[in-house]
Design an enzyme around this catalytic site. Structure first.
Site, PDB file in Angstrom:
ATOM      1  CG  ASP A 132      -0.203   0.056   2.535  1.00  0.00           C
ATOM      2  OD1 ASP A 132       1.037   0.162   2.523  1.00  0.00           O
ATOM      3  OD2 ASP A 132      -0.863  -0.016   3.580  1.00  0.00           O
ATOM      4  CB  SER A 133       0.266   4.722  -0.916  1.00  0.00           C
ATOM      5  OG  SER A 133      -0.793   5.126  -0.058  1.00  0.00           O
ATOM      6  N   GLY A 134       1.003   3.646   2.179  1.00  0.00           N
ATOM      7  CA  GLY A 134       1.282   4.197   3.499  1.00  0.00           C
ATOM      8  C   GLY A 134       0.323   5.302   3.878  1.00  0.00           C
ATOM      9  CG  ASP A 186      -5.531   6.874  -1.315  1.00  0.00           C
ATOM     10  OD1 ASP A 186      -4.534   6.395  -0.729  1.00  0.00           O
ATOM     11  OD2 ASP A 186      -6.675   6.431  -1.154  1.00  0.00           O
ATOM     12  CG  ASP A 306      -6.056  -5.507   1.551  1.00  0.00           C
ATOM     13  OD1 ASP A 306      -5.528  -5.157   2.619  1.00  0.00           O
ATOM     14  OD2 ASP A 306      -6.657  -4.706   0.809  1.00  0.00           O
ATOM     15  CB  CYS A 344     -12.116 -25.958   7.096  1.00  0.00           C
ATOM     16  SG  CYS A 344     -10.648 -24.950   6.783  1.00  0.00           S
ATOM     17  CB  CYS A 346      -7.056 -24.947   7.160  1.00  0.00           C
ATOM     18  SG  CYS A 346      -7.685 -25.090   8.849  1.00  0.00           S
ATOM     19  CB  CYS A 349     -10.100 -27.958   9.893  1.00  0.00           C
ATOM     20  SG  CYS A 349     -10.758 -26.356  10.406  1.00  0.00           S
ATOM     21  CG  HIS A 375     -10.032 -22.070  10.617  1.00  0.00           C
ATOM     22  ND1 HIS A 375     -10.583 -23.066   9.839  1.00  0.00           N
ATOM     23  CD2 HIS A 375     -11.052 -21.213  10.914  1.00  0.00           C
ATOM     24  CE1 HIS A 375     -11.872 -22.839   9.683  1.00  0.00           C
ATOM     25  NE2 HIS A 375     -12.183 -21.725  10.321  1.00  0.00           N
TER      26      HIS A 375
END
Length: 414
Positions: A132-134, A186, A306, A344, A346, A349, A375
């Site tokens: 990301d831009s920060g 931005d 995200d 699941c 994963c 699980c 998980h």
């Protein structure tokens, strides 16, 4: 003339892009020419559009591999997804992983990142990455920041030093970090904000976007995405999107959502932003990880999402399952020897019971947080895998409705 003399010929593929680069040998009259044209480091192709909903699947091509969309991207704020190793990320089929420009600028610093060979080598993650831009972190420091046309002045949260970030500085730091995809700086304004301020902020974001794009020191290796702002105003979001498209970014993000607005406003913001974005470029909705928000995003043509949500709530013993939210700390799980989520796949699980996970949290053992993080992260990655399959089978609306009905999350979506 030496028959092995190498010539470099620069060509431009006007039909596709004037910024396209690839290498191939061309032999003529005993000479070998290396033909080189400039290419976008990140490209996108649509593979299917759902006949029932209009949602789409695609492939994002990056310097560190191809990934299918729509996808959920785990967040590795400080060059690590909390409690997860890169090998665990591979095992759960993570694609793009995020890192945070602001935090890596503070620690370990851009020079360390550059000397390390970039974030991929630094954290030993071999897949695609995005920074990301920060800007979100800087603008969250409302009490200490000052915004001007040049950029933002703020205080270092670690030592109080006065710092300055501009569009050019943000891109320079991201060039040092070396992720495949970088974000333009931005201003993320709070909700609600006045129309007057929203418009001023959006116009400044556009000017910053143009400056940031021009500042990219590695345009053949790192892509830059522009960010659509404009609050809850259709004309402002449309205008912002159209102007960003004129600048021809490698992809486009929807910003300024999930900042306190209600769900209907959130959906409207996303829809207004994507209406003016080109079909052939990837679309990224920033900071979204709730199940209902993810599925709404897919419906509106978003390709990438995200959020820190899965690992953040995992630290408090909150798990997302196919039956809904579960607080593993509750005494009801003391003797529950069933898997956390029978649907699941994963590591957690497949290998451990609810009773064991409950025991770990009650004893404040770090392994419990690791299992819960594995998980929750895999849960959202798998949700998007199932969404992609539903799109390919032209039944995404059915999938969305059935999923939300079965999981029974509250209005927050987790």
């Amino acid at each position: 003339m030496d028959a092995h003399r190498l010539y470099t010929v620069f060509l431009r593929n006007i039909a596709n892009s004037d910024n396209l680069r690839f290498h191939y040998p061309y032999y003529t009259s005993g000479f070998c020419y290396t033909v080189e044209a400039m290419t976008h480091p990140v490209t996108f192709e649509i593979t299917h559009i759902c006949a029932q909903s209009g949602a789409r699947t695609g492939i994002l091509h990056t310097p560190h591999g191809d990934v299918e969309t729509p996808m959920f991207m785990p967040v590795g704020t400080q060059a690590t997804v909390k409690f997860l190793s890169p090998e665990e990320l591979y095992a759960m089929h993570a694609g793009v992983v995020l890192a945070n420009t602001y935090h890596l600028w503070l620690r370990p610093g851009k020079e360390v990142m550059k000397k390390a060979g970039g974030v991929h080598k630094f954290m030993n993650y071999k897949g695609p990455m995005l920074t990301d831009s920060g800007g979100f972190q800087v603008f969250s420091l409302a009490k200490t920041r000052q915004i001007t046309e040049e950029g933002v002045t703020f205080r270092n949260i670690l030592n109080g030093d006065r710092m300055f970030m501009s569009p050019e500085i943000s891109i320079h730091i991201q060039n040092c970090i070396g992720a495949d995809i970088m974000m333009s700086l931005d201003e993320c304004i709070p909700y609600p904000s006045s129309r007057e301020y929203t418009e001023q902020s959006m116009l400044r974001t556009l000017r910053w976007a143009e400056r940031g794009k021009q500042a990219n020191e590695r345009p053949d290796e790192q892509a830059v995405f522009g960010i659509v702002q404009g609050g809850d105003h259709e004309d402002l979001r449309h205008y912002c999107a159209e102007k960003l498209v004129e600048m021809d970014f490698d992809g486009y993000a929807v910003g300024g959502t999930s900042v306190g607005e209600d769900k209907e406003t959130f959906r409207r913001m996303v829809r207004m932003s994507t209406e003016k974005l080109p079909e052939e470029k990837p679309r990224y909705l920033m900071g979204v990880g709730a199940v209902n928000d993810l599925l709404d995003a897919v419906l509106y043509g978003i390709d990438m999402c995200d959020c820190v949500l899965p690992t953040r709530i995992a630290r408090h013993g909150t798990l997302m399952t196919s039956q809904g939210r579960l607080n593993i700390k509750k005494a009801a799980f003391t003797e529950d020897f069933t898997p956390l989520d029978p649907q699941c796949d994963c590591y957690c699980c497949q290998n451990y019971t609810r009773a064991y996970l409950h025991h770990l949290f009650r004893c404040d053992e770090g392994f419990g947080t690791r299992l819960a993080s594995i998980h929750n992260t895999r849960f959202l990655i798998r949700l998007m895998e199932e969404a992609r399959q539903a799109i390919k089978e032209d039944r995404f609306l059915d999938f969305k409705n059935e999923t939300l009905a079965s999981m029974k999350f509250d209005e927050r979506g987790f």
